[in-house]
Design an enzyme around this catalytic site. Structure first.
Site, short mmCIF file in Angstrom:
data_model
loop_
_atom_site.label_atom_id
_atom_site.label_comp_id
_atom_site.label_asym_id
_atom_site.label_seq_id
_atom_site.Cartn_x
_atom_site.Cartn_y
_atom_site.Cartn_z
N ASN A 1 0.87 -1.21 -0.20
CA ASN A 1 -0.19 -0.07 -0.42
C ASN A 1 1.36 1.50 -0.21
OD1 ASN A 1 -3.53 1.01 -0.16
ND2 ASN A 1 -2.89 1.68 2.25
N HIS B 1 -1.77 4.57 -5.57
CA HIS B 1 -2.64 5.27 -4.71
C HIS B 1 -4.22 3.83 -4.81
CE1 HIS B 1 -5.26 7.01 -2.01
NE2 HIS B 1 -6.56 7.08 -2.95
N ASP C 1 -6.30 -1.29 -2.93
CA ASP C 1 -7.82 -1.36 -3.28
C ASP C 1 -7.80 -2.91 -3.41
OD1 ASP C 1 -8.88 0.42 -1.34
OD2 ASP C 1 -8.98 1.93 -2.81
N ASP D 1 -6.76 -4.38 6.56
CA ASP D 1 -6.44 -5.08 5.97
C ASP D 1 -6.92 -6.80 6.95
OD1 ASP D 1 -4.26 -5.08 7.43
OD2 ASP D 1 -2.97 -5.53 6.61
N ARG E 1 -6.17 -23.92 3.29
CA ARG E 1 -6.57 -23.49 1.59
C ARG E 1 -6.74 -21.66 1.70
NH1 ARG E 1 -11.06 -26.80 2.69
NH2 ARG E 1 -12.72 -25.18 2.26
#
Length: 185
Positions: free
Chosen positions: A21, A26, A30, A69, A90
């Site tokens: 990040n 920027h 996301d 996050d 997994r």
């Protein structure tokens, strides 16, 4: 409680997200979070889905981003605790595959804490808190792994908080002092 079933809560935190990040453009963070959520969704059982407001059904498993996050996965209709560990592994394996973000290949990991109802907690908030605590132990154990909550984790956290408060009081009362021990060759 109504269905007398075991519920698993997986609290996942992305390892290395801040670096991505802070380094890339920027929107890269996301974009990475969207890709992570899709990968998590891809390894859950058929009835699992990404929750939208108002869509929660007691019979469905849910994965949602709760901030930054961090993601939470709710596993309903579990028969054995090992089911939660299989889902966690997994997820770890899916996140280990490199991502393509802003034209760069990006590697991140995920640390996951697991808490189970009814064994670890009776209420939703307490269950989430204990899964979060287990996640911090997963990070402390080297990241990119999962840890089940244990009562010992809570005792360690309470003891650590008590020690921190005692040290602050000792500093306020000027009860700490430095002692030098000379070493002679």
């Amino acid at each position: 409680r109504h269905y007398q079933e075991t519920l698993g809560v997986l609290f996942a935190d992305v390892d290395g997200f801040k670096r991505v990040n802070d380094t890339l453009v920027h929107h890269a963070g996301d974009d990475l979070l969207k890709q992570i959520s899709e990968r998590i969704r891809s390894v859950l059982r058929q009835q699992d889905y990404l929750a939208q407001p108002g869509e929660l059904d007691p019979g469905m498993n849910v994965v949602s981003r709760i901030g930054g996050d961090e993601f939470v996965v709710l596993l309903n209709q579990m028969h054995y605790a090992v089911e939660a560990s299989k889902v966690a592994q997994r997820i770890i394996d899916a996140i280990a595959v490199p991502f393509r973000v802003a034209g760069q290949e990006v590697y991140v990991g995920v640390s996951i804490g697991i808490a189970l109802y009814p064994g670890d907690a009776e209420g939703a908030e307490e269950l989430l808190q204990r899964a979060d605590m287990a996640m911090f132990h997963a990070k402390a154990a080297g990241k990119n792994n999962f840890q089940f909550y244990s009562a010992q984790m809570n005792a360690v956290a309470v003891n650590s908080l008590s020690l921190e408060a005692s040290l602050h009081k000792a500093m306020e009362r000027d009860e700490l002092f430095m002692v030098y021990q000379p070493k002679v060759d």
